[in-house]
Every structure is written in structure tokens, then in C-alpha cells.
Write a protein that holds these residues in place. Structure first.
Motif, PDB file in Angstrom:
ATOM      1  N   ALA A 290       0.833  -1.206   0.000  1.00 54.56           N
ATOM      2  CA  ALA A 290       0.000   0.000   0.000  1.00 54.56           C
ATOM      3  C   ALA A 290       0.866   1.253   0.000  1.00 54.56           C
ATOM      4  CB  ALA A 290      -0.921  -0.005   1.213  1.00 54.56           C
ATOM      5  N   TRP A 291       2.000   1.209   0.681  1.00 53.24           N
ATOM      6  CA  TRP A 291       2.927   2.338   0.690  1.00 53.24           C
ATOM      7  C   TRP A 291       3.481   2.596  -0.710  1.00 53.24           C
ATOM      8  CZ3 TRP A 291       8.644   1.953   2.130  1.00 53.24           C
ATOM      9  CH2 TRP A 291       9.213   3.217   2.197  1.00 53.24           C
ATOM     10  N   VAL A 292       3.809   1.514  -1.433  1.00 52.09           N
ATOM     11  CA  VAL A 292       4.299   1.651  -2.804  1.00 52.09           C
ATOM     12  C   VAL A 292       3.207   2.231  -3.689  1.00 52.09           C
ATOM     13  CG1 VAL A 292       5.083   0.354  -4.817  1.00 52.09           C
ATOM     14  CG2 VAL A 292       6.017  -0.165  -2.570  1.00 52.09           C
ATOM     15  N   PHE A 293       1.976   1.753  -3.566  1.00 48.90           N
ATOM     16  CA  PHE A 293       0.872   2.304  -4.356  1.00 48.90           C
ATOM     17  C   PHE A 293       0.703   3.786  -4.074  1.00 48.90           C
ATOM     18  CE2 PHE A 293      -1.794  -1.786  -5.123  1.00 48.90           C
ATOM     19  CZ  PHE A 293      -0.878  -2.170  -6.079  1.00 48.90           C
ATOM     20  N   ASN A 294       0.817   4.178  -2.808  1.00 53.94           N
ATOM     21  CA  ASN A 294       0.676   5.579  -2.443  1.00 53.94           C
ATOM     22  C   ASN A 294       1.814   6.403  -3.044  1.00 53.94           C
ATOM     23  OD1 ASN A 294      -0.553   7.754  -1.226  1.00 53.94           O
ATOM     24  ND2 ASN A 294       0.611   7.526   0.662  1.00 53.94           N
ATOM     25  N   ALA A 295       3.023   5.844  -3.085  1.00 52.25           N
ATOM     26  CA  ALA A 295       4.160   6.559  -3.658  1.00 52.25           C
ATOM     27  C   ALA A 295       4.039   6.696  -5.178  1.00 52.25           C
ATOM     28  CB  ALA A 295       5.447   5.831  -3.310  1.00 52.25           C
ATOM     29  N   LEU A 296       3.318   5.790  -5.817  1.00 49.11           N
ATOM     30  CA  LEU A 296       3.157   5.844  -7.273  1.00 49.11           C
ATOM     31  C   LEU A 296       2.126   6.871  -7.730  1.00 49.11           C
ATOM     32  CD1 LEU A 296       3.279   2.094  -8.295  1.00 49.11           C
ATOM     33  CD2 LEU A 296       4.952   3.857  -8.811  1.00 49.11           C
ATOM     34  N   LYS A 297       1.301   7.361  -6.809  1.00 57.08           N
ATOM     35  CA  LYS A 297       0.279   8.327  -7.217  1.00 57.08           C
ATOM     36  C   LYS A 297       0.952   9.561  -7.814  1.00 57.08           C
ATOM     37  CE  LYS A 297      -2.101   8.909  -3.527  1.00 57.08           C
ATOM     38  NZ  LYS A 297      -3.098   9.248  -2.530  1.00 57.08           N
ATOM     39  N   GLY A 298       0.497   9.957  -8.992  1.00 55.49           N
ATOM     40  CA  GLY A 298       1.046  11.120  -9.663  1.00 55.49           C
ATOM     41  C   GLY A 298       2.233  10.818 -10.557  1.00 55.49           C
ATOM     42  N   ARG A 299       2.788   9.605 -10.483  1.00 58.86           N
ATOM     43  CA  ARG A 299       3.943   9.267 -11.298  1.00 58.86           C
ATOM     44  C   ARG A 299       3.605   8.285 -12.412  1.00 58.86           C
ATOM     45  NH1 ARG A 299       6.216   9.879  -6.173  1.00 58.86           N
ATOM     46  NH2 ARG A 299       7.963  11.340  -6.169  1.00 58.86           N
ATOM     47  N   VAL A 300       2.471   7.633 -12.316  1.00 62.26           N
ATOM     48  CA  VAL A 300       2.117   6.628 -13.318  1.00 62.26           C
ATOM     49  C   VAL A 300       1.295   7.273 -14.413  1.00 62.26           C
ATOM     50  CG1 VAL A 300       0.869   4.483 -13.712  1.00 62.26           C
ATOM     51  CG2 VAL A 300       2.191   4.778 -11.638  1.00 62.26           C
TER      52      VAL A 300
END
Length: 58
Positions: free
Chosen positions: A48-58
Motif C-alpha cells: 500500500a505504501w508503494v501504491f501511495n508513492a506511485l500516485k502522480g507518477r504513473v
């Protein structure tokens, strides 16, 4: 729904499932299986932390 909204929902769902697994490990199974449930719950937090970090970059 755009990509960021989908990642936000996925993050929220994974946090809820992770909390549920940790709660199962802590309160339902008090033997070795409880450690496994808790470890998988922490793994859900990491994803979930990785998904949160990907927001705005994908």
C-alpha cells in the motif's frame, strides 16, 4: 476515475485488509499461525505504501 483515484482506492483497501490480517494474527490465532497473519498484514502495508508513492507518477 483516473489512475490516481484507482491507486488511492487500492491503497485504502490494502490498508483495511492489512489491519484485518494483523488483527486476526493478534486476537484470533495466538500460536505460530498468528505470526504469519501479522507478517502478511505488514506486507500489505508495504505494498500500500508503494501504491501511495506511485500516485502522480504513473
Amino acid at each position: 476515475m483516473n489512475k490516481n483515484t484507482v491507486l488511492a482506492w487500492a491503497t485504502a483497501i490494502m490498508i483495511i485488509v492489512g489491519l484485518g490480517l494483523i488483527a486476526l494474527g493478534a486476537f484470533r490465532y495466538n500460536q505460530v499461525a498468528g505470526w504469519g497473519f501479522a507478517a502478511v498484514g505488514v506486507g500489505f502495508f508495504a505494498i500500500a505504501w508503494v501504491f501511495n508513492a506511485l500516485k502522480g507518477r504513473v
